[in-house]
Design an enzyme around this catalytic site. Structure first.
Site, PDB file in Angstrom:
ATOM      1  N   CYS A  28       0.830  -1.208   0.000  1.00 23.77           N
ATOM      2  CA  CYS A  28       0.000   0.000   0.000  1.00 23.77           C
ATOM      3  C   CYS A  28       0.866   1.259   0.000  1.00 23.77           C
ATOM      4  O   CYS A  28       1.507   1.578   1.010  1.00 23.77           O
ATOM      5  CB  CYS A  28      -0.920  -0.046   1.221  1.00 23.77           C
ATOM      6  SG  CYS A  28      -1.793   1.480   1.564  1.00 23.77           S
ATOM      7  N   CYS A  31      -0.130   3.960   2.573  1.00 24.53           N
ATOM      8  CA  CYS A  31       0.235   3.504   3.928  1.00 24.53           C
ATOM      9  C   CYS A  31       1.673   3.902   4.238  1.00 24.53           C
ATOM     10  O   CYS A  31       1.990   4.348   5.345  1.00 24.53           O
ATOM     11  CB  CYS A  31       0.098   1.989   4.048  1.00 24.53           C
ATOM     12  SG  CYS A  31      -1.574   1.367   3.800  1.00 24.53           S
TER      13      CYS A  31
END
Length: 103
Positions: A28, A31
């Site tokens: 991600c 993230c």
């Protein structure tokens, strides 16, 4: 602090301090973008708020329990209950506001 399915209840739900849990995954991008801000907030709020990371790929049961459908998803727990939710990458200032409301 990293948490998983096995220690989530003890580390997060039974914590005497509010806990901000970052639901994330290795793949991600957003993230990874917010990780430095979370590290800084962990230092700033040390002793007042815990910051925990939960990898959704390795801890599916907890991710499903809290209906994590997109990441990053941040849940702020206080006294074992979800107090606030933030979906998507946001800045450090917005995360700090979220933490200040819990104190």
């Amino acid at each position: 602090m990293h948490v998983g399915d096995a220690d989530f209840d003890n580390a997060v739900l039974q914590s005497s301090e509010p806990v901000l849990v970052d639901f994330w995954a290795e793949w991600c991008g957003p993230c990874k973008m917010i990780a430095p801000a979370l590290d800084e907030l962990a230092e700033t709020y040390d002793g007042k708020v815990k910051i925990a990371k939960l990898n959704v790929d390795h801890n599916r049961a907890t991710a499903m329990k809290y209906h994590v459908r997109s990441i990053p998803m941040l849940l702020l727990f206080k006294d074992g209950q979800v107090q606030d939710t933030q979906i998507g990458a946001v800045g450090k200032a917005q995360l700090a506001q979220m933490l200040d409301k819990a104190l």
